[in-house]
Design an enzyme around this catalytic site. Sequence first.
Site, PDB file in Angstrom:
ATOM      1  N   LYS A  15       0.841  -1.213   0.000  1.00  0.00           N
ATOM      2  CA  LYS A  15       0.000   0.000   0.000  1.00  0.00           C
ATOM      3  C   LYS A  15       0.871   1.256   0.000  1.00  0.00           C
ATOM      4  CE  LYS A  15      -2.800   0.842   3.692  1.00  0.00           C
ATOM      5  NZ  LYS A  15      -2.465   2.134   4.312  1.00  0.00           N
ATOM      6  N   SER A  16       1.890   1.292   0.859  1.00  0.00           N
ATOM      7  CA  SER A  16       2.745   2.488   0.945  1.00  0.00           C
ATOM      8  C   SER A  16       3.437   2.766  -0.391  1.00  0.00           C
ATOM      9  CB  SER A  16       3.813   2.294   2.023  1.00  0.00           C
ATOM     10  OG  SER A  16       3.215   2.181   3.284  1.00  0.00           O
ATOM     11  N   LYS A  53      -4.593   5.895  14.790  1.00  0.00           N
ATOM     12  CA  LYS A  53      -4.689   5.254  13.472  1.00  0.00           C
ATOM     13  C   LYS A  53      -6.156   5.331  13.002  1.00  0.00           C
ATOM     14  CE  LYS A  53      -0.334   4.234  13.160  1.00  0.00           C
ATOM     15  NZ  LYS A  53       0.532   4.943  12.220  1.00  0.00           N
ATOM     16  N   ARG A  57      -6.397   1.843  17.959  1.00  0.00           N
ATOM     17  CA  ARG A  57      -6.126   0.406  17.802  1.00  0.00           C
ATOM     18  C   ARG A  57      -5.724  -0.270  19.106  1.00  0.00           C
ATOM     19  NH1 ARG A  57      -3.201   0.365  11.789  1.00  0.00           N
ATOM     20  NH2 ARG A  57      -5.152   0.491  10.620  1.00  0.00           N
ATOM     21  N   ASP A 105       1.779  -1.344  11.927  1.00  0.00           N
ATOM     22  CA  ASP A 105       0.479  -1.751  11.376  1.00  0.00           C
ATOM     23  C   ASP A 105       0.173  -3.231  11.628  1.00  0.00           C
ATOM     24  OD1 ASP A 105       0.268   0.846  10.505  1.00  0.00           O
ATOM     25  OD2 ASP A 105       1.001   0.407   8.490  1.00  0.00           O
ATOM     26  N   SER A 164       7.155   8.967  12.508  1.00  0.00           N
ATOM     27  CA  SER A 164       6.105   8.857  11.496  1.00  0.00           C
ATOM     28  C   SER A 164       6.667   9.039  10.102  1.00  0.00           C
ATOM     29  CB  SER A 164       5.015   9.905  11.753  1.00  0.00           C
ATOM     30  OG  SER A 164       4.222  10.057  10.594  1.00  0.00           O
ATOM     31  N   GLY A 199      -4.855   7.899   5.495  1.00  0.00           N
ATOM     32  CA  GLY A 199      -3.963   8.851   6.158  1.00  0.00           C
ATOM     33  C   GLY A 199      -2.783   9.196   5.262  1.00  0.00           C
ATOM     34  N   ARG A 221      -8.226  12.194  12.690  1.00  0.00           N
ATOM     35  CA  ARG A 221      -6.774  11.912  12.793  1.00  0.00           C
ATOM     36  C   ARG A 221      -5.963  13.209  12.807  1.00  0.00           C
ATOM     37  NH1 ARG A 221      -5.389   6.827   9.026  1.00  0.00           N
ATOM     38  NH2 ARG A 221      -3.390   7.034  10.104  1.00  0.00           N
TER      39      ARG A 221
HETATM   40  O1  SPQ Z   1      -2.525   5.470   5.324  1.00  0.00           O
HETATM   41  P1  SPQ Z   1      -2.976   5.157   6.707  1.00  0.00           P
HETATM   42  O2  SPQ Z   1      -4.481   5.247   6.808  1.00  0.00           O
HETATM   43  O3  SPQ Z   1      -2.293   5.972   7.771  1.00  0.00           O
HETATM   44  O4  SPQ Z   1      -2.613   3.603   6.961  1.00  0.00           O
HETATM   45  C1  SPQ Z   1      -1.870   2.883   7.969  1.00  0.00           C
HETATM   46  C2  SPQ Z   1      -2.408   1.395   7.874  1.00  0.00           C
HETATM   47  O5  SPQ Z   1      -2.629   0.719   8.873  1.00  0.00           O
HETATM   48  O6  SPQ Z   1      -2.520   0.942   6.747  1.00  0.00           O
HETATM   49  C3  SPQ Z   1      -2.006   3.432   9.381  1.00  0.00           C
HETATM   50  F1  SPQ Z   1      -3.151   3.463   9.859  1.00  0.00           F
HETATM   51  O7  SPQ Z   1      -0.485   2.791   7.610  1.00  0.00           O
HETATM   52  C4  SPQ Z   1       0.445   3.885   7.676  1.00  0.00           C
HETATM   53  C5  SPQ Z   1       1.511   3.569   8.721  1.00  0.00           C
HETATM   54  O8  SPQ Z   1       0.961   3.344   9.991  1.00  0.00           O
HETATM   55  C6  SPQ Z   1       1.083   4.016   6.314  1.00  0.00           C
HETATM   56  C7  SPQ Z   1       2.359   4.791   6.327  1.00  0.00           C
HETATM   57  C8  SPQ Z   1       2.955   5.236   5.045  1.00  0.00           C
HETATM   58  O9  SPQ Z   1       2.627   4.689   3.976  1.00  0.00           O
HETATM   59  O10 SPQ Z   1       3.819   6.148   5.091  1.00  0.00           O
HETATM   60  C9  SPQ Z   1       3.051   5.067   7.497  1.00  0.00           C
HETATM   61  C10 SPQ Z   1       2.552   4.689   8.831  1.00  0.00           C
HETATM   62  O11 SPQ Z   1       1.939   5.812   9.439  1.00  0.00           O
HETATM   63  P2  SPQ Z   1       2.776   6.892  10.306  1.00  0.00           P
HETATM   64  O12 SPQ Z   1       1.715   7.736  10.940  1.00  0.00           O
HETATM   65  O13 SPQ Z   1       3.546   6.090  11.285  1.00  0.00           O
HETATM   66  O14 SPQ Z   1       3.607   7.649   9.392  1.00  0.00           O
END
Ligand code: SPQ
Length: 427
Positions: A22-23, A341, A345, A314, A167, A94, A122
């Site tokens: 996904k990322s 999140k 969670r 995650d 993050s 997010g 969020r």
């Molecule tokens: O995109 P989203 O909704 O924040 O998705 C999540 C997930 O569980 O799929 C978090 F809820 O993943 C984030 C992850 O926790 C995806 C991400 C990224 O692609 O950069 C980074 C992480 O979030 P963060 O807040 O730690 O930067």
Amino acid sequence: MPLNLEYKKPVLKGTIQVPGDKSISHRSIMFGAMASGKTTVEGFLLGADCLSTISCFRKLGVTIDLDGDRVTITSEGAAGWKEPAAILDTGNSGTTTRLMLGLLAATNFHSVVAGDDSIAKRPMKRIVEPLRQMGADIRGRQNGHFTPLAIQGTKLSAINYTLPVASAQVKSAILLAALYADGITLIEEPVATRDHTEIMLGHFGAVIKRSGNTIRVGGGQKLTANHVKVPGDISSAAFMIGAALITQGSEIRLTNVGTNPTRTGILDVIGQMGADFEMEETAVEGERSADLVIRSSRLKGIEIGGALIPRLIDEIPVIALIATQCHGTTVIKDAEELRVKETDRISAVVDELAKMGADITATSDGMIINGPTPLTGAEMKTYGDHRLGMMAAVASLTADGPVTIDDPDCIAVSYPGFMEHLKRLID
Ligand code: SPQ
């Protein structure tokens, strides 16, 4: 429509290719839209979150063609983006919301970003504050700390910034804005988070330097279109890993799973728990990948915290479920980020697994789980969170009685076809 599941001691066998990361899929669209020329992507995740990213960039005038899991992005670069005539709807994502703020802040037009009810809760302050330090004009509810957010694009200047939370989304938003800012931006990351943005921007021709914890990005860089191969998502694979570990007599193979070291905390954890698994590397350059073979295992409880947390953030819902079947106590700490999140969670995982009879207690920054405990049937809530939905479905494999999942559709946010894959492993 709720989903009813009841299994009688299932044994999981077979091979699955989990959907694309996904990322990386989000970033392939964003960086393709930032680059001049035609970017092609294979293995793209057709999950709801990544489709939101596509829809936002189409509203900016970028041409994006989908053909199964292959995507073509045709762009003149960010200078060719148009002022969107409608709200940029980031859905439940997010990543889309936060990374786009960094990009939109540096344009010369007005835009509005809003998502669903979960996104509206969020925190965006963590993104808006550093972007404002760069000169960004972002307004919205509670001094611009929650969506909907209105962004008036403007000229940005470089900053030196130390991330107050671990993050990747905050790091990436600043990094993306920095590419269009005057001067050299330094970002200090006290704890390493996923580095897909840095790796992939390098692939698109940007110069991003890391020395220790500090990332250095010069402004005024131009990206060039490229080809992106998306490996399977280890965060999706984690649910299949959990399923195989907690069901007797199972052995499954997960092919081409992304094994970027900033994402493989789950493999460290199951290794420490005593899991019987193998990893056969399939790609070692750029975004790494491997085939994983996982077998049912007798597991022991462990302590999980510190720098490991961002590498498995995650995966904590499924790790908590696995811990209910471990011998001894598992302590998860330093994971307060879980509270912001898609849902809280910590509370959601503890409440839902407790309903099934788990011995699990919430703490301010994690949870404590004593095992092994047999799980019972229960009516499980997802809170609209895809990872809670998958946790409930995997828990049902070992439950003694029927499990109902209130909103299974939310699973498609990151893993469309999840229930079909699970069924294929059981049949
Ligand atoms: O995109 P989203 O909704 O924040 O998705 C999540 C997930 O569980 O799929 C978090 F809820 O993943 C984030 C992850 O926790 C995806 C991400 C990224 O692609 O950069 C980074 C992480 O979030 P963060 O807040 O730690 O930067």
